[in-house]
Design a protein around this motif. Structure first.
Motif, PDB file in Angstrom:
ATOM      1  N   ALA A   7      -3.754   9.479   6.061  1.00  0.00           N
ATOM      2  CA  ALA A   7      -2.318   9.568   6.335  1.00  0.00           C
ATOM      3  C   ALA A   7      -1.553   9.668   5.027  1.00  0.00           C
ATOM      4  CB  ALA A   7      -1.846   8.345   7.118  1.00  0.00           C
ATOM      5  N   SER A   8      -0.677  10.672   4.942  1.00  0.00           N
ATOM      6  CA  SER A   8       0.158  10.863   3.755  1.00  0.00           C
ATOM      7  C   SER A   8       1.641  10.697   4.063  1.00  0.00           C
ATOM      8  CB  SER A   8      -0.097  12.256   3.152  1.00  0.00           C
ATOM      9  OG  SER A   8      -1.431  12.385   2.724  1.00  0.00           O
ATOM     10  N   SER A   9       1.962  10.280   5.284  1.00  0.00           N
ATOM     11  CA  SER A   9       3.354  10.071   5.678  1.00  0.00           C
ATOM     12  C   SER A   9       3.386   9.069   6.827  1.00  0.00           C
ATOM     13  CB  SER A   9       3.986  11.393   6.123  1.00  0.00           C
ATOM     14  OG  SER A   9       3.408  11.846   7.338  1.00  0.00           O
ATOM     15  N   LYS A  10       4.593   8.615   7.154  1.00  0.00           N
ATOM     16  CA  LYS A  10       4.748   7.658   8.246  1.00  0.00           C
ATOM     17  C   LYS A  10       4.312   8.269   9.571  1.00  0.00           C
ATOM     18  CE  LYS A  10       8.098   4.556  10.428  1.00  0.00           C
ATOM     19  NZ  LYS A  10       9.504   4.060  10.413  1.00  0.00           N
ATOM     20  N   VAL A  11       4.651   9.546   9.782  1.00  0.00           N
ATOM     21  CA  VAL A  11       4.267  10.226  11.022  1.00  0.00           C
ATOM     22  C   VAL A  11       2.746  10.297  11.145  1.00  0.00           C
ATOM     23  CG1 VAL A  11       4.314  12.428  12.266  1.00  0.00           C
ATOM     24  CG2 VAL A  11       6.409  11.547  11.203  1.00  0.00           C
ATOM     25  N   GLU A  12       2.074  10.683  10.059  1.00  0.00           N
ATOM     26  CA  GLU A  12       0.616  10.773  10.078  1.00  0.00           C
ATOM     27  C   GLU A  12      -0.016   9.391  10.248  1.00  0.00           C
ATOM     28  OE1 GLU A  12      -0.689  12.788   6.593  1.00  0.00           O
ATOM     29  OE2 GLU A  12       0.139  14.737   7.203  1.00  0.00           O
ATOM     30  N   PHE A  13       0.597   8.375   9.653  1.00  0.00           N
ATOM     31  CA  PHE A  13       0.091   7.008   9.780  1.00  0.00           C
ATOM     32  C   PHE A  13       0.112   6.559  11.244  1.00  0.00           C
ATOM     33  CE2 PHE A  13       0.645   2.443  10.018  1.00  0.00           C
ATOM     34  CZ  PHE A  13      -0.284   1.954   9.121  1.00  0.00           C
ATOM     35  N   THR A  14       1.250   6.764  11.903  1.00  0.00           N
ATOM     36  CA  THR A  14       1.384   6.369  13.309  1.00  0.00           C
ATOM     37  C   THR A  14       0.400   7.137  14.181  1.00  0.00           C
ATOM     38  OG1 THR A  14       3.725   5.872  12.970  1.00  0.00           O
ATOM     39  CG2 THR A  14       2.988   6.166  15.240  1.00  0.00           C
ATOM     40  N   GLU A  52      -6.110   1.731   0.488  1.00  0.00           N
ATOM     41  CA  GLU A  52      -5.631   2.721  -0.471  1.00  0.00           C
ATOM     42  C   GLU A  52      -6.693   3.812  -0.614  1.00  0.00           C
ATOM     43  OE1 GLU A  52      -5.547   1.739  -4.654  1.00  0.00           O
ATOM     44  OE2 GLU A  52      -6.915   0.045  -4.335  1.00  0.00           O
ATOM     45  N   TYR A  53      -6.234   5.031  -0.847  1.00  0.00           N
ATOM     46  CA  TYR A  53      -7.175   6.140  -1.034  1.00  0.00           C
ATOM     47  C   TYR A  53      -7.625   6.155  -2.492  1.00  0.00           C
ATOM     48  CZ  TYR A  53      -9.250  10.753  -0.976  1.00  0.00           C
ATOM     49  OH  TYR A  53     -10.136  11.793  -1.074  1.00  0.00           O
ATOM     50  N   ILE A  54      -8.931   6.046  -2.701  1.00  0.00           N
ATOM     51  CA  ILE A  54      -9.495   6.049  -4.048  1.00  0.00           C
ATOM     52  C   ILE A  54      -9.924   7.471  -4.397  1.00  0.00           C
ATOM     53  CG2 ILE A  54     -11.327   5.184  -5.550  1.00  0.00           C
ATOM     54  CD1 ILE A  54      -9.409   3.016  -4.797  1.00  0.00           C
ATOM     55  N   VAL A  55      -9.339   8.016  -5.448  1.00  0.00           N
ATOM     56  CA  VAL A  55      -9.752   9.331  -5.938  1.00  0.00           C
ATOM     57  C   VAL A  55     -10.878   9.124  -6.942  1.00  0.00           C
ATOM     58  CG1 VAL A  55      -9.040  11.430  -7.115  1.00  0.00           C
ATOM     59  CG2 VAL A  55      -7.449  10.254  -5.602  1.00  0.00           C
ATOM     60  N   GLY A  56     -11.987   9.770  -6.733  1.00  0.00           N
ATOM     61  CA  GLY A  56     -13.129   9.634  -7.634  1.00  0.00           C
ATOM     62  C   GLY A  56     -14.341  10.308  -7.048  1.00  0.00           C
ATOM     63  N   GLU A  57     -15.413  10.331  -7.807  1.00  0.00           N
ATOM     64  CA  GLU A  57     -16.628  10.977  -7.313  1.00  0.00           C
ATOM     65  C   GLU A  57     -17.399  10.006  -6.425  1.00  0.00           C
ATOM     66  OE1 GLU A  57     -18.759  12.199 -10.763  1.00  0.00           O
ATOM     67  OE2 GLU A  57     -19.365  10.170 -11.341  1.00  0.00           O
ATOM     68  N   GLY A  58     -17.985  10.558  -5.381  1.00  0.00           N
ATOM     69  CA  GLY A  58     -18.752   9.742  -4.456  1.00  0.00           C
ATOM     70  C   GLY A  58     -20.126   9.422  -5.010  1.00  0.00           C
ATOM     71  N   LEU A  90       0.840  -1.192   0.000  1.00  0.00           N
ATOM     72  CA  LEU A  90       0.000   0.000   0.000  1.00  0.00           C
ATOM     73  C   LEU A  90       0.877   1.245   0.000  1.00  0.00           C
ATOM     74  CD1 LEU A  90      -2.890  -0.829   2.523  1.00  0.00           C
ATOM     75  CD2 LEU A  90      -2.891  -1.031   0.033  1.00  0.00           C
ATOM     76  N   ASP A  91       0.504   2.209  -0.806  1.00  0.00           N
ATOM     77  CA  ASP A  91       1.247   3.456  -0.904  1.00  0.00           C
ATOM     78  C   ASP A  91       0.413   4.599  -0.341  1.00  0.00           C
ATOM     79  OD1 ASP A  91       3.407   2.205  -2.272  1.00  0.00           O
ATOM     80  OD2 ASP A  91       2.243   2.291  -4.136  1.00  0.00           O
ATOM     81  N   PHE A  92       1.095   5.636   0.109  1.00  0.00           N
ATOM     82  CA  PHE A  92       0.393   6.836   0.568  1.00  0.00           C
ATOM     83  C   PHE A  92      -0.246   7.561  -0.625  1.00  0.00           C
ATOM     84  CE2 PHE A  92       3.693   6.517   3.988  1.00  0.00           C
ATOM     85  CZ  PHE A  92       2.815   6.282   5.032  1.00  0.00           C
ATOM     86  N   PRO A  93      -1.373   8.260  -0.359  1.00  0.00           N
ATOM     87  CA  PRO A  93      -2.072   8.386   0.921  1.00  0.00           C
ATOM     88  C   PRO A  93      -2.891   7.139   1.245  1.00  0.00           C
ATOM     89  CG  PRO A  93      -3.255   9.588  -0.775  1.00  0.00           C
ATOM     90  CD  PRO A  93      -1.998   9.080  -1.423  1.00  0.00           C
TER      91      PRO A  93
END
Length: 389
Positions: free
Chosen positions: A162-169, A187-193, A143-146
């Motif tokens: 979370a977009s970084s290790k610090v934010e993830f923790t 994984e963060y899905i970019v798209g319309e809701g 899995l990759d950020f975000p």
């Protein structure tokens, strides 16, 4: 008929009251004196329940059992998630005293659990974001950020980006401190809701509706500020498949993200309850509260599978908060949408007191939005391009 409606502070409870209160005597459960639905002219009575009771499903369920024993209600309509959990858990006992339309606990416990619903969707070949269960604050392989971190307690407050290790923790530790349920990373899905909504009886559809979110607040994920009725065959099939597997009874929403370039829908979560955008559904011609009442009282129900093309704007407080978050960008959109003949708003002068309360809420929350970015992005801010569809 005498009807008990829960969760007087929610805008969908207000929609229920306005739908049913014209012809029936509606009693509303509330926790705070400024809860919206309590102040509707269509409410006949109200009963207070303290917030700690509502937060404990077993205590809340026993409260409801005792209440319907004492009062002669014909129908109980739970609105919020905790209310639906409590009614489902105490279904057998409640049905001795009042009519309800609710799924068995065996189905409910799956539908409200984000981890279990992800597994159901995978089993049924309904697309979901790549998902990993977390047992510690370690970034999962593959899995990759975000990333989106979720617990299964409820929507909104139990989701963090979370977009970084610090934010993830930080996100993991926050959710672990607040929730006893499993935590998952997606994984963060970019798209319309997009949403599929339905009323079911033992997995068979009685009414269906779909919408597309135009705006939401917060913009990273929250209640609809503007939404419009929508239809897509693939979305319909996914929703029907999920509800059929659950053998669902009652209302349910399946929230999806639509990647338009691939024309694919990804299940984000199930909400086994009445949805926040119920105003839009009713205005488009699918009067869900009346359908549920007829189902619950064994009246003849006409199936509702068609609806009008319409857009609904929750001006107060949601859309105004969107505008205040980014006036330069959002104000022209607000004016343009408001002028459209398709747009209907939640400004209801025939039932003025709830509208006045919504206006006061807008002032209160608007100051916070303009002065503190935490209120614009309460779940964190994933580093993605919002126009990358």
């Amino acid at each position: 008929m005498k009807i008990l409606v829960t969760d007087g502070g929610y805008k969908n409870s207000l929609a229920v009251v306005r739908s049913l209160g014209r012809e029936h005597k509606v009693t509303v459960l509330y926790s705070k004196p400024y809860d919206l639905a309590v102040h509707s002219k269509f409410v006949s009575n109200s009963v207070k329940v303290d917030a700690p009771t509502v937060s404990d499903v077993k205590k809340y369920g026993q409260f409801l059992v005792n209440l319907v024993k004492k009062r002669d209600f014909d129908f109980l309509l739970p609105v919020g998630l905790k209310s639906n959990l409590a009614v489902s858990y105490f279904k057998d006992e409640l049905e001795k005293h009042v009519n309800i339309v609710i799924s068995d606990w065996s189905s409910m416990r799956v539908a409200y659990n984000k981890d279990l619903m992800t597994k159901v969707a995978q089993k049924l070949n309904v697309p979901v974001p790549r998902t990993v269960e977390l047992n510690e604050p370690r970034i999962p392989l593959g899995l990759d950020f975000p990333l989106v971190l979720k617990a299964s307690d409820d929507s909104g407050g139990f989701v963090r980006y979370a977009s970084s290790k610090v934010e993830f923790t930080r996100a993991y530790n926050y959710l672990r401190s607040k929730s006893s349920t499993k935590i998952i990373a997606q994984e963060y899905i970019v798209g319309e809701g997009c949403g599929f909504f339905g009323v079911f009886k033992n997995g068979r559809p009685v009414a269906v509706f779909m919408h597309r979110r135009v705006k939401e607040f917060p913009i990273t994920g929250g209640p609809s500020a503007v939404a419009e009725s929508y239809y897509n065959r693939k979305l319909l099939n996914y929703g029907l498949k999920l509800a059929r597997y659950l053998k669902w009874s009652g209302p349910i929403m399946f929230e999806f993200k639509h990647r338009t370039r691939q024309n694919e829908f990804y299940l984000i979560e199930a909400n086994p309850k009445l949805w926040g955008s119920l105003d839009l559904t009713i205005t488009a011609g699918v009067d869900v509260p009346k359908i549920l009442l007829k189902l619950g009282t064994h009246d003849k129900v006409e199936h509702s599978f068609s609806y009008k093309k319409i857009r609904f704007m929750w001006v107060f407080p949601d859309e105004i908060l969107v505008v205040l978050s980014n006036p330069k960008k959002e104000l022209p959109d607000f004016v343009s949408l408001l002028k459209s003949p398709l747009t209907v708003t939640n400004i209801n002068l025939s039932d003025p007191f709830p509208t006045l309360l919504q206006l006061l809420m807008t002032f209160k929350n608007g100051v916070k939005v303009m002065t503190n970015s935490k209120y614009r992005f309460p779940h964190g801010r994933p580093e993605v391009r919002w126009d990358d569809r």
